[in-house]
Scaffold this active site. Structure first.
Site, short mmCIF file in Angstrom:
data_model
loop_
_atom_site.label_atom_id
_atom_site.label_comp_id
_atom_site.label_asym_id
_atom_site.label_seq_id
_atom_site.Cartn_x
_atom_site.Cartn_y
_atom_site.Cartn_z
N GLY A 251 -48.17 24.19 8.55
CA GLY A 251 -47.95 24.68 9.90
C GLY A 251 -46.46 24.74 10.18
CD GLN B 161 -41.69 22.55 12.75
OE1 GLN B 161 -42.76 23.15 12.85
NE2 GLN B 161 -41.47 21.61 11.84
CB CYS C 285 -42.91 16.79 10.61
SG CYS C 285 -42.22 18.05 11.69
CG LEU C 286 -42.38 21.87 6.95
CD1 LEU C 286 -42.52 23.38 7.12
CD2 LEU C 286 -42.28 21.50 5.49
CG HIS D 145 -47.74 18.24 13.64
ND1 HIS D 145 -47.40 17.00 13.18
CD2 HIS D 145 -46.68 19.05 13.38
CE1 HIS D 145 -46.17 17.05 12.67
NE2 HIS D 145 -45.72 18.29 12.77
CD GLU D 146 -46.76 22.88 13.21
OE1 GLU D 146 -45.65 23.11 13.74
OE2 GLU D 146 -46.87 22.23 12.16
CG HIS E 284 -43.06 20.90 16.34
ND1 HIS E 284 -41.92 20.14 16.18
CD2 HIS E 284 -43.81 20.70 15.23
CE1 HIS E 284 -41.97 19.51 15.01
NE2 HIS E 284 -43.11 19.83 14.43
#
Length: 173
Positions: A45, A50, A95-96, A137-138, A141
């Protein structure tokens, strides 16, 4: 479009993303650039914030049983709104934007959202399992929330110490 992943503790990750109003070529170019970046960085994702675009856009591609992420499984979610949640589950998230760190996070077990696709069409999605976790999660963000914000005080302190150590190691290489 040249994108790079914004990494913690960059303050841009704390921005609240704005609603998309124009479903034009600019949006399509962003979506088209986000997908290969997510795949190349082994993500499932990615929220636009991000990659330094504070708009309410996220993409997901949950791996199949063999661990593949075929293009046809890509979900593009614009302006998501949670309609319903149920249950509770705990999942180890990464997480990226917070590389090399994984921690157990409590989430809703199931989620139902309304959203728009890249053309502005309204859609609904009911999800459970990893897809439900990834959506939550996304969507966090988009509100400027990172999964580490959901940790207990002691786990958060442990994370900060460990993350500083990892950052020093990365700079030393």
């Amino acid at each position: 479009m040249n994108l790079t992943i914004v990494e913690y503790p960059d303050k841009r990750l704390r921005e609240k993303s704005i609603e998309v109003e124009c479903f034009d070529e600019t949006l399509h170019t962003l979506l088209d650039a986000m997908y290969p970046m997510m795949i190349e960085t082994n993500g499932i994702g990615l929220a636009a914030i991000q990659v330094a675009h504070p708009v309410r856009v996220l993409i997901l591609n949950i791996p199949d049983e063999e661990g593949n992420q075929p293009d046809e499984n890509l979900i593009e979610i614009i302006n998501p709104v949670v309609i319903e949640t149920d249950g509770e589950t705990t999942y180890q998230e990464g997480c990226l934007s917070v590389p090399q760190f994984y921690e157990d996070v409590k989430r809703h077990e199931t989620i139902k959202i309304n959203y728009q696709d890249r053309h502005g069409n309204t859609k609904s999605l009911e999800a459970d399992g990893l897809l439900a976790i990834a959506i939550q999660h996304e969507m966090d963000h988009l509100e400027g929330i990172l999964f580490i914000d959901k940790l207990s005080y002691s786990r958060r302190k442990k994370f900060e110490k460990e993350y500083k150590r990892l950052q020093k190691e990365r700079k030393g290489k």
